[in-house]
Design a protein around this motif. Structure first.
Motif, PDB file in Angstrom:
ATOM      1  N   ILE A  37       0.836  -1.204   0.000  1.00  7.50           N
ATOM      2  CA  ILE A  37       0.000   0.000   0.000  1.00  7.50           C
ATOM      3  C   ILE A  37       0.872   1.255   0.000  1.00  7.50           C
ATOM      4  O   ILE A  37       0.596   2.226  -0.713  1.00  7.50           O
ATOM      5  CB  ILE A  37      -0.957  -0.013   1.206  1.00  7.50           C
ATOM      6  CG1 ILE A  37      -2.052  -1.073   0.976  1.00  7.50           C
ATOM      7  CG2 ILE A  37      -1.593   1.357   1.428  1.00  7.50           C
ATOM      8  CD1 ILE A  37      -2.858  -1.384   2.222  1.00  7.50           C
ATOM      9  N   THR A  38       1.921   1.227   0.806  1.00  8.47           N
ATOM     10  CA  THR A  38       2.834   2.379   0.851  1.00  8.47           C
ATOM     11  C   THR A  38       3.458   2.622  -0.528  1.00  8.47           C
ATOM     12  O   THR A  38       3.542   3.773  -0.990  1.00  8.47           O
ATOM     13  CB  THR A  38       3.936   2.136   1.894  1.00  8.47           C
ATOM     14  OG1 THR A  38       3.340   1.950   3.175  1.00  8.47           O
ATOM     15  CG2 THR A  38       4.894   3.317   1.955  1.00  8.47           C
ATOM     16  N   GLU A  39       3.869   1.530  -1.183  1.00  9.46           N
ATOM     17  CA  GLU A  39       4.473   1.667  -2.512  1.00  9.46           C
ATOM     18  C   GLU A  39       3.464   2.172  -3.539  1.00  9.46           C
ATOM     19  O   GLU A  39       3.768   3.047  -4.358  1.00  9.46           O
ATOM     20  CB  GLU A  39       5.042   0.319  -2.958  1.00  9.46           C
ATOM     21  CG  GLU A  39       6.278  -0.109  -2.173  1.00  9.46           C
ATOM     22  CD  GLU A  39       6.755  -1.497  -2.560  1.00  9.46           C
ATOM     23  OE1 GLU A  39       6.119  -2.110  -3.455  1.00  9.46           O
ATOM     24  OE2 GLU A  39       7.748  -1.973  -1.967  1.00  9.46           O
ATOM     25  N   LEU A  40       2.240   1.621  -3.499  1.00  5.22           N
ATOM     26  CA  LEU A  40       1.201   2.046  -4.444  1.00  5.22           C
ATOM     27  C   LEU A  40       0.798   3.501  -4.218  1.00  5.22           C
ATOM     28  O   LEU A  40       0.590   4.255  -5.173  1.00  5.22           O
ATOM     29  CB  LEU A  40      -0.016   1.136  -4.332  1.00  5.22           C
ATOM     30  CG  LEU A  40       0.134  -0.269  -4.927  1.00  5.22           C
ATOM     31  CD1 LEU A  40      -1.071  -1.134  -4.558  1.00  5.22           C
ATOM     32  CD2 LEU A  40       0.305  -0.207  -6.433  1.00  5.22           C
ATOM     33  N   LYS A  41       0.708   3.910  -2.969  1.00  3.19           N
ATOM     34  CA  LYS A  41       0.376   5.309  -2.670  1.00  3.19           C
ATOM     35  C   LYS A  41       1.474   6.239  -3.178  1.00  3.19           C
ATOM     36  O   LYS A  41       1.197   7.332  -3.692  1.00  3.19           O
ATOM     37  CB  LYS A  41       0.171   5.503  -1.162  1.00  3.19           C
ATOM     38  CG  LYS A  41      -1.179   5.013  -0.659  1.00  3.19           C
ATOM     39  CD  LYS A  41      -1.335   5.309   0.826  1.00  3.19           C
ATOM     40  CE  LYS A  41      -2.727   4.969   1.314  1.00  3.19           C
ATOM     41  NZ  LYS A  41      -2.894   5.226   2.773  1.00  3.19           N
ATOM     42  N   GLN A  45       0.905   9.112  -5.969  1.00  3.16           N
ATOM     43  CA  GLN A  45       1.309  10.505  -5.754  1.00  3.16           C
ATOM     44  C   GLN A  45       2.261  10.976  -6.850  1.00  3.16           C
ATOM     45  O   GLN A  45       2.143  12.099  -7.367  1.00  3.16           O
ATOM     46  CB  GLN A  45       1.970  10.651  -4.384  1.00  3.16           C
ATOM     47  CG  GLN A  45       2.332  12.102  -4.047  1.00  3.16           C
ATOM     48  CD  GLN A  45       2.909  12.231  -2.651  1.00  3.16           C
ATOM     49  OE1 GLN A  45       2.946  11.280  -1.883  1.00  3.16           O
ATOM     50  NE2 GLN A  45       3.382  13.432  -2.333  1.00  3.16           N
ATOM     51  N   GLU A  46       3.192  10.099  -7.211  1.00  3.50           N
ATOM     52  CA  GLU A  46       4.156  10.437  -8.266  1.00  3.50           C
ATOM     53  C   GLU A  46       3.442  10.691  -9.598  1.00  3.50           C
ATOM     54  O   GLU A  46       3.734  11.668 -10.302  1.00  3.50           O
ATOM     55  CB  GLU A  46       5.149   9.280  -8.409  1.00  3.50           C
ATOM     56  CG  GLU A  46       6.192   9.465  -9.495  1.00  3.50           C
ATOM     57  CD  GLU A  46       7.053   8.228  -9.680  1.00  3.50           C
ATOM     58  OE1 GLU A  46       7.398   7.940 -10.838  1.00  3.50           O
ATOM     59  OE2 GLU A  46       7.352   7.543  -8.675  1.00  3.50           O
ATOM     60  N   LEU A  47       2.479   9.830  -9.931  1.00  2.55           N
ATOM     61  CA  LEU A  47       1.747   9.985 -11.190  1.00  2.55           C
ATOM     62  C   LEU A  47       0.851  11.224 -11.168  1.00  2.55           C
ATOM     63  O   LEU A  47       0.702  11.920 -12.183  1.00  2.55           O
ATOM     64  CB  LEU A  47       0.908   8.738 -11.465  1.00  2.55           C
ATOM     65  CG  LEU A  47       1.689   7.498 -11.906  1.00  2.55           C
ATOM     66  CD1 LEU A  47       0.796   6.265 -11.899  1.00  2.55           C
ATOM     67  CD2 LEU A  47       2.306   7.708 -13.296  1.00  2.55           C
ATOM     68  N   ASP A  81      -5.511   4.998 -13.265  1.00  3.99           N
ATOM     69  CA  ASP A  81      -6.752   4.232 -13.148  1.00  3.99           C
ATOM     70  C   ASP A  81      -6.479   2.748 -12.946  1.00  3.99           C
ATOM     71  O   ASP A  81      -7.252   2.046 -12.281  1.00  3.99           O
ATOM     72  CB  ASP A  81      -7.621   4.432 -14.390  1.00  3.99           C
ATOM     73  CG  ASP A  81      -8.182   5.854 -14.483  1.00  3.99           C
ATOM     74  OD1 ASP A  81      -8.212   6.543 -13.446  1.00  3.99           O
ATOM     75  OD2 ASP A  81      -8.585   6.257 -15.597  1.00  3.99           O
ATOM     76  N   ALA A  82      -5.390   2.269 -13.497  1.00 11.89           N
ATOM     77  CA  ALA A  82      -5.034   0.853 -13.359  1.00 11.89           C
ATOM     78  C   ALA A  82      -4.559   0.526 -11.943  1.00 11.89           C
ATOM     79  O   ALA A  82      -4.746  -0.590 -11.450  1.00 11.89           O
ATOM     80  CB  ALA A  82      -3.957   0.488 -14.373  1.00 11.89           C
ATOM     81  N   ILE A  83      -3.938   1.505 -11.296  1.00 13.23           N
ATOM     82  CA  ILE A  83      -3.398   1.283  -9.946  1.00 13.23           C
ATOM     83  C   ILE A  83      -4.488   1.352  -8.881  1.00 13.23           C
ATOM     84  O   ILE A  83      -4.484   0.584  -7.909  1.00 13.23           O
ATOM     85  CB  ILE A  83      -2.295   2.315  -9.638  1.00 13.23           C
ATOM     86  CG1 ILE A  83      -1.065   2.053 -10.517  1.00 13.23           C
ATOM     87  CG2 ILE A  83      -1.900   2.285  -8.158  1.00 13.23           C
ATOM     88  CD1 ILE A  83       0.003   3.103 -10.391  1.00 13.23           C
ATOM     89  N   LYS A  84      -5.444   2.261  -9.034  1.00 11.48           N
ATOM     90  CA  LYS A  84      -6.407   2.558  -7.960  1.00 11.48           C
ATOM     91  C   LYS A  84      -7.224   1.354  -7.501  1.00 11.48           C
ATOM     92  O   LYS A  84      -7.411   1.161  -6.292  1.00 11.48           O
ATOM     93  CB  LYS A  84      -7.319   3.706  -8.399  1.00 11.48           C
ATOM     94  CG  LYS A  84      -6.614   5.057  -8.354  1.00 11.48           C
ATOM     95  CD  LYS A  84      -7.517   6.189  -8.807  1.00 11.48           C
ATOM     96  CE  LYS A  84      -6.795   7.539  -8.755  1.00 11.48           C
ATOM     97  NZ  LYS A  84      -7.651   8.635  -9.236  1.00 11.48           N
ATOM     98  N   PRO A  85      -7.746   0.488  -8.384  1.00 15.85           N
ATOM     99  CA  PRO A  85      -8.493  -0.675  -7.886  1.00 15.85           C
ATOM    100  C   PRO A  85      -7.644  -1.591  -7.011  1.00 15.85           C
ATOM    101  O   PRO A  85      -8.123  -2.102  -5.987  1.00 15.85           O
ATOM    102  CB  PRO A  85      -8.931  -1.389  -9.174  1.00 15.85           C
ATOM    103  CG  PRO A  85      -8.920  -0.329 -10.215  1.00 15.85           C
ATOM    104  CD  PRO A  85      -7.785   0.573  -9.853  1.00 15.85           C
ATOM    105  N   SER A  86      -6.396  -1.791  -7.400  1.00 17.81           N
ATOM    106  CA  SER A  86      -5.505  -2.637  -6.611  1.00 17.81           C
ATOM    107  C   SER A  86      -5.245  -2.010  -5.243  1.00 17.81           C
ATOM    108  O   SER A  86      -5.223  -2.701  -4.221  1.00 17.81           O
ATOM    109  CB  SER A  86      -4.183  -2.841  -7.354  1.00 17.81           C
ATOM    110  OG  SER A  86      -3.286  -3.602  -6.575  1.00 17.81           O
ATOM    111  N   LEU A  87      -5.049  -0.691  -5.230  1.00 18.29           N
ATOM    112  CA  LEU A  87      -4.826   0.020  -3.970  1.00 18.29           C
ATOM    113  C   LEU A  87      -6.047  -0.108  -3.065  1.00 18.29           C
ATOM    114  O   LEU A  87      -5.923  -0.411  -1.869  1.00 18.29           O
ATOM    115  CB  LEU A  87      -4.516   1.488  -4.252  1.00 18.29           C
ATOM    116  CG  LEU A  87      -4.347   2.399  -3.023  1.00 18.29           C
ATOM    117  CD1 LEU A  87      -3.230   1.898  -2.119  1.00 18.29           C
ATOM    118  CD2 LEU A  87      -4.071   3.843  -3.468  1.00 18.29           C
ATOM    119  N   THR A  88      -7.227   0.105  -3.633  1.00 18.77           N
ATOM    120  CA  THR A  88      -8.467   0.003  -2.849  1.00 18.77           C
ATOM    121  C   THR A  88      -8.646  -1.398  -2.283  1.00 18.77           C
ATOM    122  O   THR A  88      -9.007  -1.574  -1.110  1.00 18.77           O
ATOM    123  CB  THR A  88      -9.679   0.365  -3.726  1.00 18.77           C
ATOM    124  OG1 THR A  88      -9.531   1.706  -4.200  1.00 18.77           O
ATOM    125  CG2 THR A  88     -10.977   0.254  -2.943  1.00 18.77           C
TER     126      THR A  88
END
Length: 422
Positions: A37-41, A45-47, A81-88
């Motif tokens: 989660i830390t990495e995905l967040k 943020q970077e994107l 958009d591809a990252i957000k579902p995985s993060l959620t």
């Protein structure tokens, strides 16, 4: 619920809590999820920063450059958009795990595996001595036509009961007495519904584990709760209280329901393990302070002792060991009253302190006098639960002539009667 930052920084302590509470908890999965989660967040943020920077270039770009920049912006958005579902999904999985993480027990709590390792800390009252053959509570009830079991079971299922005549009045007298005592001690009397939404049961810690003990109404998406604690704990969900409003003292009165899953074949006789019962529950919201929690834990326990003493029942207090106290408890005591027919003490009251384990789940906070926002502490204890308390009451106060003696403190609630029955 424990804060993930606390778990990271005190991993050995939390692992030990799971060990002494006999809780099988997947710490590796929790830490892996936290890291992912830390990495995905960080990636999100970077994107987002990249997209914001990129969008500022478009108005300044020439007509020839603009289509390529727009397409590049779309590519950044697609990646986001591809990252957000995985993060959620991972955040939800992490929260579900955190809901099952054990609270740290008090260093003063006895270490043990189950109820057999609970520690007796006090005994009070003389055990009754009979110069006749005493009856058990079912025999007393049936002899006096104070309850019916067989026909009501055909109507309502097993572990049902129907009180009759003087028992209805005695049950009401016990609750009225307890409510008036709590009101005199500054508690706000609250009649609570038995129905509750899922989040309220998550808030107390009955869910996500413990679902098998709760009746569910799927058409309404509601549950029947086993204690007024469920509703009282969520009354201030998401609130930020002021310190001068604390402590908040509630006495919750409600019908309660419990499936008693897994108890088939155990304690099936009479009133001991039933699906529906009435209870007055003491519930306290106080400042985030171990000293304050200890103070109220003592007061709640003493108040229940007063009630049991006024009912003139022999009892003992046991401190529950770590393996018997439950996931969210910091410290826990039970009051057990004497049941002559079984020649043993049976639990009638359960007194718990949970620190901020529940308030983190409901996001219930207060602003202290220095302006700092903190999670509240919560505590609870039974005041009276019936018909459970009727079992030792009837057996301890039975007379040779079949009547049941009424302690002096309860007589005003029963028309001054010194005895009930023929």
């Amino acid at each position: 619920m424990l804060d993930i930052k606390f778990i990271r920084e005190n991993l050995d302590t939390v692992k030990n809590a799971a060990k002494v509470k006999n809780i099988d908890f997947n710490f590796d999965l929790l830490l892996d999820l936290d890291r992912d989660i830390t990495e995905l967040k960080g990636k999100v943020q970077e994107l987002q920063e990249k997209r914001n920077s990129h969008s500022k270039k478009i108005p300044k770009a020439s007509a020839e450059e603009r289509p390529a920049l727009i397409e590049e912006g779309r590519a950044i958005g697609t990646e986001l958009d591809a990252i957000k579902p995985s993060l959620t999904e991972k955040e939800l999985e992490l929260r579900n795990l955190l809901l099952q993480a054990p609270m740290i027990p008090s260093p003063d709590a006895p270490i043990g595996n189950d109820e057999n390792d609970n520690v007796e800390v006090k005994k009070h009252g003389e055990l009754p001595q009979f110069n006749f053959k005493p009856l058990d509570h079912v025999e007393i009830l049936e002899k006096q036509n104070w309850a019916e079991f067989e026909k009501i079971a055909a109507v309502s299922g097993s572990r049902s009961y129907s009180l009759r005549n003087d028992m209805v009045l005695l049950e009401m007298a016990m609750h009225r007495y307890a409510l008036e005592k709590l009101q005199s001690k500054g508690f706000t009397l609250v009649s609570t519904p038995s129905l509750a939404r899922e989040e309220a049961l998550v808030g107390t810690g009955h869910f996500p584990t413990g679902r098998d003990q709760v009746y569910y109404l799927p058409e309404d998406d509601l549950y029947l709760s086993g204690t007024a604690e469920v509703q009282l704990n969520s009354l201030h969900s998401k609130d930020i209280l002021s310190e001068d409003k604390l402590p908040i003292l509630y006495a919750g009165y409600s019908p309660c329901f419990r499936r008693e899953a897994g108890s088939y074949g155990r304690d099936v006789r009479g009133l001991i393990r039933v699906h529906q019962f009435m209870k007055v529950e003491q519930y306290v919201i106080c400042k985030n302070s171990p000293e304050e929690s200890n103070k109220w834990h003592k007061i709640l326990l003493e108040t229940s002792e007063e009630i049991v003493q006024d009912f003139e029942l022999p009892y003992r207090i046991v401190e529950c060991c770590t393996g018997d106290m439950g996931t969210g408890k910091v410290r826990m005591y039970d009051i057990e009253c004497w049941v002559p027919s079984e020649q043993k003490y049976r639990e009638t009251h359960s007194c718990s302190q949970l620190h901020d384990w529940q308030s983190r789940r409901t996001n219930t906070r207060y602003r202290d006098n220095d302006g700092k926002v903190q999670f509240v502490h919560t505590l609870n204890n039974t005041a009276v639960a019936t018909p459970r308390t009727l079992v030792p009451f009837l057996e301890c106060h039975q007379q040779e002539d079949g009547r049941v003696r009424i302690p002096e403190k309860l007589r005003p609630y029963l028309g001054g009667a010194e005895f009930l029955g023929k």
